[in-house]
Scaffold this motif. Structure first.
Motif, PDB file in Angstrom:
ATOM      1  N   ARG A 201      62.868  70.581  33.597  1.00 56.61           N
ATOM      2  CA  ARG A 201      63.957  69.915  32.869  1.00 56.61           C
ATOM      3  C   ARG A 201      64.928  69.291  33.850  1.00 56.61           C
ATOM      4  N   ARG A 202      65.170  70.005  34.947  1.00 57.19           N
ATOM      5  CA  ARG A 202      66.067  69.472  35.966  1.00 57.19           C
ATOM      6  C   ARG A 202      65.463  68.239  36.620  1.00 57.19           C
ATOM      7  N   SER A 203      64.171  68.350  36.926  1.00 57.07           N
ATOM      8  CA  SER A 203      63.503  67.191  37.535  1.00 57.07           C
ATOM      9  C   SER A 203      63.530  66.011  36.584  1.00 57.07           C
ATOM     10  N   ARG A 204      63.330  66.307  35.339  1.00 54.64           N
ATOM     11  CA  ARG A 204      63.385  65.273  34.299  1.00 54.64           C
ATOM     12  C   ARG A 204      64.740  64.574  34.325  1.00 54.64           C
ATOM     13  N   SER A 205      65.762  65.416  34.385  1.00 58.21           N
ATOM     14  CA  SER A 205      67.124  64.825  34.373  1.00 58.21           C
ATOM     15  C   SER A 205      67.394  64.092  35.674  1.00 58.21           C
ATOM     16  N   LEU A 206      66.790  64.553  36.773  1.00 58.77           N
ATOM     17  CA  LEU A 206      66.932  63.847  38.042  1.00 58.77           C
ATOM     18  C   LEU A 206      66.299  62.461  37.946  1.00 58.77           C
ATOM     19  N   VAL A 207      65.117  62.436  37.364  1.00 61.39           N
ATOM     20  CA  VAL A 207      64.414  61.168  37.193  1.00 61.39           C
ATOM     21  C   VAL A 207      65.258  60.235  36.331  1.00 61.39           C
ATOM     22  N   ASP A 208      65.801  60.816  35.232  1.00 60.40           N
ATOM     23  CA  ASP A 208      66.665  60.006  34.349  1.00 60.40           C
ATOM     24  C   ASP A 208      67.845  59.450  35.137  1.00 60.40           C
ATOM     25  N   TYR A 209      68.423  60.330  35.961  1.00 54.31           N
ATOM     26  CA  TYR A 209      69.590  59.939  36.769  1.00 54.31           C
ATOM     27  C   TYR A 209      69.215  58.812  37.719  1.00 54.31           C
ATOM     28  N   GLU A 210      68.090  58.974  38.383  1.00 50.95           N
ATOM     29  CA  GLU A 210      67.667  57.942  39.316  1.00 50.95           C
ATOM     30  C   GLU A 210      67.364  56.631  38.603  1.00 50.95           C
ATOM     31  N   ASN A 211      66.749  56.751  37.438  1.00 46.99           N
ATOM     32  CA  ASN A 211      66.476  55.556  36.640  1.00 46.99           C
ATOM     33  C   ASN A 211      67.778  54.878  36.216  1.00 46.99           C
ATOM     34  N   THR A 232      76.037  55.153  31.001  1.00 48.43           N
ATOM     35  CA  THR A 232      74.764  55.869  30.988  1.00 48.43           C
ATOM     36  C   THR A 232      74.570  56.639  32.298  1.00 48.43           C
ATOM     37  N   GLN A 233      74.890  55.902  33.377  1.00 53.36           N
ATOM     38  CA  GLN A 233      74.681  56.513  34.675  1.00 53.36           C
ATOM     39  C   GLN A 233      75.575  57.725  34.844  1.00 53.36           C
ATOM     40  N   GLN A 234      76.789  57.594  34.372  1.00 58.44           N
ATOM     41  CA  GLN A 234      77.720  58.712  34.493  1.00 58.44           C
ATOM     42  C   GLN A 234      77.246  59.938  33.721  1.00 58.44           C
ATOM     43  N   ILE A 235      76.769  59.643  32.483  1.00 53.60           N
ATOM     44  CA  ILE A 235      76.289  60.750  31.658  1.00 53.60           C
ATOM     45  C   ILE A 235      75.128  61.447  32.355  1.00 53.60           C
ATOM     46  N   CYS A 236      74.204  60.623  32.830  1.00 52.97           N
ATOM     47  CA  CYS A 236      73.035  61.217  33.529  1.00 52.97           C
ATOM     48  C   CYS A 236      73.470  62.037  34.717  1.00 52.97           C
ATOM     49  N   CYS A 237      74.431  61.469  35.449  1.00 52.79           N
ATOM     50  CA  CYS A 237      74.899  62.180  36.641  1.00 52.79           C
ATOM     51  C   CYS A 237      75.483  63.521  36.265  1.00 52.79           C
ATOM     52  N   GLN A 238      76.307  63.504  35.230  1.00 50.90           N
ATOM     53  CA  GLN A 238      76.928  64.765  34.819  1.00 50.90           C
ATOM     54  C   GLN A 238      75.866  65.780  34.374  1.00 50.90           C
ATOM     55  N   LYS A 239      74.954  65.257  33.570  1.00 48.49           N
ATOM     56  CA  LYS A 239      73.888  66.135  33.075  1.00 48.49           C
ATOM     57  C   LYS A 239      73.145  66.776  34.239  1.00 48.49           C
ATOM     58  N   PHE A 240      72.815  65.906  35.170  1.00 52.03           N
ATOM     59  CA  PHE A 240      72.039  66.372  36.308  1.00 52.03           C
ATOM     60  C   PHE A 240      72.803  67.436  37.092  1.00 52.03           C
ATOM     61  N   SER A 244      71.785  71.242  37.422  1.00 52.33           N
ATOM     62  CA  SER A 244      71.497  71.765  38.761  1.00 52.33           C
ATOM     63  C   SER A 244      72.301  73.026  39.014  1.00 52.33           C
ATOM     64  N   GLU A 245      73.571  72.969  38.608  1.00 50.20           N
ATOM     65  CA  GLU A 245      74.426  74.122  38.852  1.00 50.20           C
ATOM     66  C   GLU A 245      73.923  75.348  38.106  1.00 50.20           C
ATOM     67  N   SER A 246      73.674  75.173  36.794  1.00 47.01           N
ATOM     68  CA  SER A 246      73.251  76.344  36.019  1.00 47.01           C
ATOM     69  C   SER A 246      71.847  76.798  36.428  1.00 47.01           C
ATOM     70  N   ALA A 247      71.012  75.811  36.764  1.00 48.86           N
ATOM     71  CA  ALA A 247      69.644  76.180  37.172  1.00 48.86           C
ATOM     72  C   ALA A 247      69.687  77.033  38.422  1.00 48.86           C
ATOM     73  N   LYS A 248      70.537  76.618  39.364  1.00 47.16           N
ATOM     74  CA  LYS A 248      70.638  77.380  40.600  1.00 47.16           C
ATOM     75  C   LYS A 248      71.006  78.822  40.311  1.00 47.16           C
ATOM     76  N   GLN A 249      72.010  78.961  39.442  1.00 53.50           N
ATOM     77  CA  GLN A 249      72.452  80.294  39.117  1.00 53.50           C
ATOM     78  C   GLN A 249      71.341  81.091  38.426  1.00 53.50           C
ATOM     79  N   GLU A 250      70.703  80.420  37.478  1.00 51.74           N
ATOM     80  CA  GLU A 250      69.620  81.091  36.734  1.00 51.74           C
ATOM     81  C   GLU A 250      68.512  81.548  37.672  1.00 51.74           C
ATOM     82  N   LEU A 251      68.194  80.671  38.617  1.00 51.63           N
ATOM     83  CA  LEU A 251      67.080  81.016  39.513  1.00 51.63           C
ATOM     84  C   LEU A 251      67.469  82.180  40.423  1.00 51.63           C
TER      85      LEU A 251
END
Lengths: 295, 503
Positions: A201-211, A232-240, A244-251
């Protein structure tokens, strides 16, 4: 419940077996549910979920509806898309070292846990087969022992009793291995899959962000729909960044929990194995003492 | 029947046998004083057997070497028989082939009793080992040779410790000889291990894999148990064929034990004929003991088969468990490798090691499951078949007696008719025939009583042995289980601190 079973010696063995089986499965299921609930309760966000609170507090029957056909179909398609997408997305190398490491780790770990889980299952099933054989041997010895009341028949009866008792212990060994080892591995198989999904999901959002970035650049170059592209870019950036932050913690939590769970289960496994082996040994030795004393 | 009467009755029997060479020369039994050596009946003595025994010859055609074949001579042991020769008991109860010098029967009888008492008092000092299986030759003519070592203090043997090389067909040949000599008079002869064409072919072809090693080991152990059981039998121990098997360096090849040889096929045909006969003999059992015992053996057979099947399943599952544990151990090791938390990684590797050791344990336990428990049950199932065979011989013996009575009756009726018709020459013949059949009837009755008596004793002995065997073996098996549990405790005790050390 266990005490009543040991008292009922006259129950045909099949019925007893079924009861023991049921108990074992019950124990397993209860343990799994407990782990699940504790996990939810420990999670900083999930613990606040209303559904969770209702589940814990509502003192009447919850009417839970299973997924209907439509929902099941939706799940199926979602999974298809995810796996297809996952292949594309996993090709993208991550900038962040932490996540890159995690991804390599998780892919390999997941595969190995899968293998270990399958092998552990086979091992516990074999153990159960051995216990079942002990049961049949005990019955055959009993038949031999009831031929008459000579010494040898009394001997057979005692050995038959021994096999009945040792069979119970072997069955419990199998059940405990299943509970502490097989279930642990199965659980972490699914957990590692969930972690992989999170990374996806994070990679997905990264791809979205890069796109979104690329789209913004294009928009700026053409000087068309720049504002929209920027939002759009801002939203993607925030999402990403959020994911990333929560994923890091979760992992990180995943690792902590994993270590704790393995420690708990391996210690309990070893303790139970010891308990059963000692019980078995005592049983065998006292039977041998009686048999040797008679001859 | 007092001891003396029994003795004289059997002595009478023995001499009667020797005198009887054809139906047309009946002789009243007497106690001749002549020495009955092998030469008294000519260089190639006729087979000593009951008459009207053409059918008997076929019924018992398991013995491939007849007295007429030149091969016989080396088998008759050339050494002088000592005064108290242990051989005699076999001649007293008229086995098929043996005819040795009979010197003072009284002493023999006592010596036999003595030796049997020795057996009961456990002064039976003989130990047999079968070891060192060795492949001899190549291709389809190859065979396994086994070393048979005997350690004994019994004086009937030339040395105290000696060994010979024997192949599987030698063992079968020995069993065949013993069975032919002793089964039809009521002795329970331990059965030899079973042939296995598949197993042996693998070995011959030269497959050096674990299954052919296992097969050879299984056979070696079975051969050892077979010999040990045979020498425990006080009567069989006296047999010169057994002694020759254990002692002499060269043994004539027993070719007729091959399944597809002429004799082999004859055996199969006879087995079928026997089965049919058994169904048609309706015996009036006057002795409840025999009926009871037969029923008991039938029950025992069924139950042992069930138990054997369960134990075989256990062996199979234990082997599976061992394989699965080994697989899990490897998997756990891999998991430990990929685990990035150091302490957990180490603990998982330790777990893998523990499981590997446990796999070894399971293998050893499966070994014990099989060689100690399962094989004993298999042996006893075959032994019970031999016991049933002996009971069947008794039935045949009874039938023979009955048939003789019927024939005697017919002869009497024929004589009565001739008396009326007044034909003096034919009358004499008829009277002779009546005398002949009267003796046969008496013989038949005596044989029947003798076989019944022998069976009673044999069954008593068998039961005692069975009880001892089962107790010893089961205790040995339980001790193997104890060992396994003790090892398990050691392994898990060593692992526990490792698990606790995960931080």
């Amino acid at each position: 419940m266990t005490t009543t079973f040991t008292e009922i010696k006259h129950l045909p063995t099949l019925a007893l077996l079924v009861c023991c089986e049921y108990l074992a499965i019950f124990k397993k299921t209860v343990a799994m549910h407990e782990v699940f609930l504790c996990r939810v309760a420990a999670h900083p966000i999930l613990r606040k979920d209303l559904n969770f609170h209702v589940f814990l507090e509502y003192n009447q029957d919850l009417s839970v509806r299973g997924k209907n056909k439509k929902e099941k179909l939706e799940d199926f398609f979602k999974n298809m898309v995810k796996s297809a997408d996952g292949v594309i997305v996993s090709g993208v190398k991550d900038v962040d070292d932490f996540f890159e490491h995690e991804r390599t780790f998780l892919v390999e770990y997941h595969n190995r846990v899968k293998d270990a889980s399958a092998k552990s299952d086979k091992m516990t099933r074999s153990h159960k087969n051995v216990a079942d054989d002990y049961n049949r041997i005990g019955s055959s010895l009993y038949a031999l022992g009831t031929q008459d009341s000579t010494d040898i028949c009394k001997f057979f009866l005692k050995v038959s009793e021994l096999f009945d008792k040792t069979r119970k212990i072997e069955a419990r060994v199998s059940a405990d291995e299943d509970l502490k080892l097989s279930d642990l591995l199965k659980y972490y198989l699914r957990e590692s899959q969930a972690a992989k999904d999170l990374l996806y999901r994070r990679s997905r959002s990264l791809v979205d962000y890069e796109n979104a970035n690329k789209a913004l650049d294009k928009a700026r170059a053409k000087n068309k729909d720049v504002l929209q592209a920027e939002t759009t870019q801002q939203i993607c950036c925030q999402k990403f960044e959020k994911i990333s932050e929560s994923a890091k913690q979760e992992l990180i939590d995943f690792k902590t929990r994993r270590v704790a769970a393995f420690r708990k289960n391996l210690v309990e496994l070893a303790e139970l194995e010891l308990k059963h082996a000692k019980g078995n040994l005592q049983l065998l030795q006292s039977c041998l003492a009686v048999l040797n004393g008679d001859t | 029947m007092t001891h003396g009467n029994w003795f004289s009755a059997n002595y009478f029997t023995f001499f009667f046998f020797l005198k009887q060479s054809s139906p047309s020369s009946p002789e009243p039994a007497s106690l001749p004083a002549e020495d009955l050596s092998t030469n008294s009946n000519g260089p190639k003595p006729a087979e000593i057997m009951l008459d009207d025994d053409r059918e008997d010859l076929f019924a018992e055609a398991t013995e491939e070497v007849s007295l007429d074949s030149p091969e016989r001579d080396p088998i008759l042991s050339p050494e002088p028989t000592p005064a108290i020769t242990p051989i005699t008991p076999t001649t007293l109860v008229a086995p098929r082939m043996e005819s040795k010098s009979v010197t003072a029967p009284v002493i023999f009888d006592r010596s036999r009793e003595e030796i049997e008492e020795e057996a009961n008092g456990d002064l039976f000092d003989i130990e047999i080992n079968v070891s060192d299986p060795e492949k001899v030759g190549d291709g389809m003519n190859a065979y396994m040779a086994y070393r048979v070592t005997t350690k004994t203090s019994l004086s009937m043997f030339h040395k105290n410790e000696f060994s010979v090389k024997r192949r599987f067909s030698d063992f079968l040949g020995l069993h065949s000889k013993l069975a032919t000599k002793y089964m039809h008079i009521g002795y329970i002869v331990p059965p030899a291990p079973e042939k296995s064409i598949v197993g042996m072919t693998k070995v011959k072809v030269g497959k050096e894999d674990s299954s052919s090693t296992e097969f050879v080991e299984k056979r070696r152990a079975a051969l050892e148990r077979y010999l040990q059981r045979t020498v425990k039998h006080p009567t069989l121990l006296q047999d010169p064929d057994l002694r020759q098997f254990l002692e002499s360096s060269e043994l004539p090849r027993a070719v007729n034990t091959q399944a597809l040889s002429g004799a082999g096929i004859l055996r199969m045909v006879n087995k079928a004929a026997d089965a049919v006969n058994k169904m048609t003999i309706k015996m009036n059992e006057s002795d409840a003991w025999f009926e009871e015992k037969q029923q008991q053996f039938e029950n025992l057979d069924q139950q042992l088969r069930k138990l054997h099947a369960s134990v075989e399943a256990l062996v199979c599952h234990r082997k599976e468990l061992s394989a699965n544990t080994a697989a899990f151990a490897k998997s756990a090791a891999m998991l430990g490798n990929s685990e990035d938390h150091t302490a957990l990684s180490r603990a998982l590797s330790q777990l893998a090691e523990v499981e590997e050791k446990i796999d070894q344990l399971h293998q050893e336990q499966a070994f014990a499951d099989f060689y100690v428990f399962s094989e004993l049950l298999g042996d006893y199932i075959r032994l019970i078949a031999a016991v049933k065979g002996v009971f069947d011989h008794r039935m045949k013996c009874w039938q023979k007696w009955q048939d003789a009575q019927v024939t005697l009756q017919k002869k009497r009726e024929a004589e009565a008719k001739l008396q009326l018709a007044n034909k003096p020459d034919k009358l004499q013949q008829a009277k002779d025939e009546i005398k002949e059949w009267e003796t046969k009837v008496q013989q038949g009755e005596k044989d029947f009583e003798q076989i019944s008596k022998t069976i009673r004793k044999e069954v008593g002995r068998f039961e005692k042995e069975r009880v001892k065997d089962f107790k010893t073996v089961i205790i040995e098996y339980l001790e193997s289980l104890v060992q396994t549990q003790q090892q398990l405790i050691k392994y898990w005790e060593a692992f526990l601190p490792e698990a606790k050390a995960i931080a």
